[in-house]
Design a protein around this motif. Structure first.
Motif, PDB file in Angstrom:
ATOM      1  N   LEU A  94     -45.132  -8.733  40.381  1.00 25.92           N
ATOM      2  CA  LEU A  94     -44.485  -7.917  39.347  1.00 25.92           C
ATOM      3  C   LEU A  94     -45.439  -6.843  38.824  1.00 25.92           C
ATOM      4  N   LEU A  95     -46.642  -7.258  38.458  1.00 28.23           N
ATOM      5  CA  LEU A  95     -47.604  -6.317  37.870  1.00 28.23           C
ATOM      6  C   LEU A  95     -47.965  -5.218  38.874  1.00 28.23           C
ATOM      7  N   LEU A  96     -48.128  -5.597  40.124  1.00 22.70           N
ATOM      8  CA  LEU A  96     -48.475  -4.607  41.148  1.00 22.70           C
ATOM      9  C   LEU A  96     -47.282  -3.704  41.478  1.00 22.70           C
ATOM     10  N   TYR A  97     -46.084  -4.231  41.318  1.00 23.46           N
ATOM     11  CA  TYR A  97     -44.894  -3.403  41.504  1.00 23.46           C
ATOM     12  C   TYR A  97     -44.791  -2.365  40.380  1.00 23.46           C
ATOM     13  N   LEU A  98     -45.156  -2.775  39.173  1.00 29.50           N
ATOM     14  CA  LEU A  98     -45.203  -1.806  38.061  1.00 29.50           C
ATOM     15  C   LEU A  98     -46.212  -0.696  38.371  1.00 29.50           C
ATOM     16  N   ASP A  99     -47.381  -1.063  38.895  1.00 32.05           N
ATOM     17  CA  ASP A  99     -48.354  -0.039  39.312  1.00 32.05           C
ATOM     18  C   ASP A  99     -47.754   0.909  40.346  1.00 32.05           C
ATOM     19  N   PHE A 100     -47.036   0.325  41.283  1.00 36.70           N
ATOM     20  CA  PHE A 100     -46.534   1.071  42.451  1.00 36.70           C
ATOM     21  C   PHE A 100     -45.386   2.017  42.071  1.00 36.70           C
ATOM     22  N   ARG A 101     -44.426   1.527  41.285  1.00 32.11           N
ATOM     23  CA  ARG A 101     -43.207   2.307  41.026  1.00 32.11           C
ATOM     24  C   ARG A 101     -43.129   2.865  39.610  1.00 32.11           C
ATOM     25  N   PHE A 102     -43.831   2.248  38.664  1.00 31.58           N
ATOM     26  CA  PHE A 102     -43.670   2.647  37.256  1.00 31.58           C
ATOM     27  C   PHE A 102     -45.038   2.812  36.601  1.00 31.58           C
ATOM     28  N   ASP A 103     -45.857   3.592  37.274  1.00 30.90           N
ATOM     29  CA  ASP A 103     -47.213   3.806  36.783  1.00 30.90           C
ATOM     30  C   ASP A 103     -47.223   4.345  35.355  1.00 30.90           C
ATOM     31  N   ASP A 104     -46.260   5.196  35.023  1.00 28.92           N
ATOM     32  CA  ASP A 104     -46.230   5.799  33.673  1.00 28.92           C
ATOM     33  C   ASP A 104     -45.787   4.804  32.594  1.00 28.92           C
ATOM     34  N   TYR A 105     -45.333   3.622  32.988  1.00 25.93           N
ATOM     35  CA  TYR A 105     -45.007   2.582  32.005  1.00 25.93           C
ATOM     36  C   TYR A 105     -46.285   2.118  31.296  1.00 25.93           C
ATOM     37  N   GLY A 106     -47.416   2.219  31.986  1.00 28.75           N
ATOM     38  CA  GLY A 106     -48.704   1.976  31.359  1.00 28.75           C
ATOM     39  C   GLY A 106     -48.953   0.550  30.898  1.00 28.75           C
ATOM     40  N   TRP A 107     -48.491  -0.440  31.675  1.00 31.86           N
ATOM     41  CA  TRP A 107     -48.665  -1.841  31.241  1.00 31.86           C
ATOM     42  C   TRP A 107     -50.137  -2.190  31.061  1.00 31.86           C
ATOM     43  N   ARG A 108     -51.023  -1.555  31.837  1.00 35.26           N
ATOM     44  CA  ARG A 108     -52.439  -1.938  31.818  1.00 35.26           C
ATOM     45  C   ARG A 108     -53.122  -1.662  30.472  1.00 35.26           C
TER      46      ARG A 108
ATOM     47  N   THR B 285     -39.060  -5.351  53.852  1.00 37.12           N
ATOM     48  CA  THR B 285     -39.650  -4.029  53.878  1.00 37.12           C
ATOM     49  C   THR B 285     -40.851  -4.060  52.927  1.00 37.12           C
ATOM     50  N   PRO B 286     -41.909  -3.294  53.226  1.00 38.01           N
ATOM     51  CA  PRO B 286     -43.119  -3.402  52.394  1.00 38.01           C
ATOM     52  C   PRO B 286     -42.890  -3.096  50.914  1.00 38.01           C
ATOM     53  N   ALA B 287     -41.866  -2.286  50.612  1.00 29.70           N
ATOM     54  CA  ALA B 287     -41.690  -1.862  49.220  1.00 29.70           C
ATOM     55  C   ALA B 287     -40.998  -2.901  48.340  1.00 29.70           C
ATOM     56  N   THR B 288     -40.366  -3.911  48.927  1.00 26.55           N
ATOM     57  CA  THR B 288     -39.625  -4.851  48.080  1.00 26.55           C
ATOM     58  C   THR B 288     -40.545  -5.922  47.498  1.00 26.55           C
ATOM     59  N   PRO B 289     -40.522  -6.105  46.173  1.00 28.76           N
ATOM     60  CA  PRO B 289     -41.381  -7.120  45.561  1.00 28.76           C
ATOM     61  C   PRO B 289     -40.987  -8.540  45.974  1.00 28.76           C
ATOM     62  N   PHE B 290     -39.706  -8.774  46.224  1.00 26.78           N
ATOM     63  CA  PHE B 290     -39.285 -10.130  46.583  1.00 26.78           C
ATOM     64  C   PHE B 290     -39.724 -10.467  48.012  1.00 26.78           C
ATOM     65  N   GLY B 291     -39.683  -9.461  48.886  1.00 27.06           N
ATOM     66  CA  GLY B 291     -40.217  -9.650  50.231  1.00 27.06           C
ATOM     67  C   GLY B 291     -41.721  -9.844  50.198  1.00 27.06           C
ATOM     68  N   ARG B 292     -42.388  -9.083  49.333  1.00 24.16           N
ATOM     69  CA  ARG B 292     -43.836  -9.241  49.233  1.00 24.16           C
ATOM     70  C   ARG B 292     -44.208 -10.647  48.774  1.00 24.16           C
ATOM     71  N   THR B 293     -43.474 -11.159  47.803  1.00 29.37           N
ATOM     72  CA  THR B 293     -43.748 -12.521  47.327  1.00 29.37           C
ATOM     73  C   THR B 293     -43.729 -13.508  48.495  1.00 29.37           C
ATOM     74  N   VAL B 294     -42.718 -13.388  49.331  1.00 30.81           N
ATOM     75  CA  VAL B 294     -42.605 -14.297  50.478  1.00 30.81           C
ATOM     76  C   VAL B 294     -43.757 -14.070  51.458  1.00 30.81           C
ATOM     77  N   GLU B 295     -44.122 -12.819  51.674  1.00 27.66           N
ATOM     78  CA  GLU B 295     -45.222 -12.543  52.612  1.00 27.66           C
ATOM     79  C   GLU B 295     -46.555 -13.073  52.064  1.00 27.66           C
ATOM     80  N   VAL B 296     -46.768 -12.931  50.774  1.00 25.23           N
ATOM     81  CA  VAL B 296     -47.986 -13.490  50.172  1.00 25.23           C
ATOM     82  C   VAL B 296     -47.996 -15.014  50.341  1.00 25.23           C
ATOM     83  N   VAL B 297     -46.858 -15.640  50.085  1.00 23.53           N
ATOM     84  CA  VAL B 297     -46.752 -17.094  50.262  1.00 23.53           C
ATOM     85  C   VAL B 297     -47.105 -17.471  51.698  1.00 23.53           C
ATOM     86  N   ALA B 298     -46.568 -16.736  52.650  1.00 20.72           N
ATOM     87  CA  ALA B 298     -46.843 -17.025  54.068  1.00 20.72           C
ATOM     88  C   ALA B 298     -48.340 -16.932  54.352  1.00 20.72           C
TER      89      ALA B 298
END
Lengths: 202, 202
Positions: free
Chosen positions: A163-177, A6-19
């Protein structure tokens, strides 16, 4: 191949980026798959007993899990050795950094379950704090020993960027940037790559 | 090498069994390490940002995590290719079965945290049920497609045996032995191996 994800899962995204990075994405049919703890997807569990995403099913009908194994399988299909730095002195460093980036992502997902899945009256704030304390320690390590830029992306690079983009997506208020400027600068060209643009969760 | 671990952790036990099977256990100093969610071990976190066990530190001071990476590192040290069925047609089957056994073990550990770490008034029984539903689906799969006996143990075999023995240790009332007779019979000679006897949690 069929990739259950599913587009929202970071582990699925990792695999899709690899592909995408390996030029395999057109050989993969992504099957949108909903999974949620305490709400079993029984159809999916027929062949994926832990009902976690992503899972890959090959043309021969073989199940391949979990995301590191799928990534390794895709690399092996095209004879790629750069993604995992196979046979190179940096191999176990890449694997360790990948494990830390992936583990920090698991901390984020655990927090997400606590916030979005568990009944609010059973939420334990200290649990979420603990997960993000680990995420912070991992980001501090990556900020101090940033990945080298240029050349081929390794699985550790891809996983850290996800990971960093997942933080942007789900935990924007964490403010890692605001706290990890080296990682902000490192991420920018990676997030602009076609593999990341094509797999952006919205 | 220094292995940061504790006898009760199934992931640490997997690595210790691997070390025994590869004849490396005398080269490893096990450093008893306490970790508990929400109660950070800050000394350990200095070099292991996610403060999960096990972690290996090599003679050169290099950190290696997590347990699959440590196992791969130990196999590489002695030039072993059987543990991960490297270069064999069964490689990705072994990796997938290892991921499922390890994932089911993570479900057990998540349940353990729910029961033993989280304040009782915040416990969510449905969460524990969900974790054990996954464990059951994994065991049903392994019961239907049991590992072949004889020959060298693979990492999938070791991980499955560690899972079953962890269920005995922490979740005796789950009663897996009454439902999976093939796995009971398969486990018996493995649990009697020196590598498993030497690493028994008590």
């Amino acid at each position: 191949m069929k990739l259950y994800s599913t587009p929202a899962t970071p582990f699925g995204r990792t695999v899709e980026v690899v592909a995408h990075e390996l030029g395999l994405h057109e050989d993969i049919e992504v099957i949108a798959t909903k999974v949620a703890p305490t709400n079993p997807n029984l159809e999916y569990q027929q062949f994926a007993p832990l009902r976690k995403i992503p899972a890959l099913v090959t043309e021969e009908g073989k199940l391949i899990v979990d995301s590191p194994v799928i990534a390794e399988y895709l690399a092996a299909r095209v004879g790629d050795t750069a993604l995992f730095a196979q046979g190179q002195p940096s191999h176990f460093d890449v694997m360790t950094r990948y494990a830390i980036a992936r583990g920090a992502t698991e901390c984020c997902v655990a927090s997400r379950y606590e916030i979005a899945v568990r009944p609010p009256e059973l939420r334990w704030d200290k649990w979420i704090e603990d997960q993000f304390d680990r995420v912070g320690a991992a980001l501090t390590m990556f900020e101090a020993t940033p990945p080298t830029s240029g050349g081929r992306l390794t699985i550790a690079d891809i996983s850290l960027a996800v990971l960093l983009l997942y933080l942007d997506f789900r935990f924007d208020d964490y403010g890692w940037r605001s706290r990890y400027p080296t990682l902000v600068a490192w991420l920018e060209p990676i997030a602009a790559r076609p593999s990341f643009v094509a797999t952006k969760a919205s």
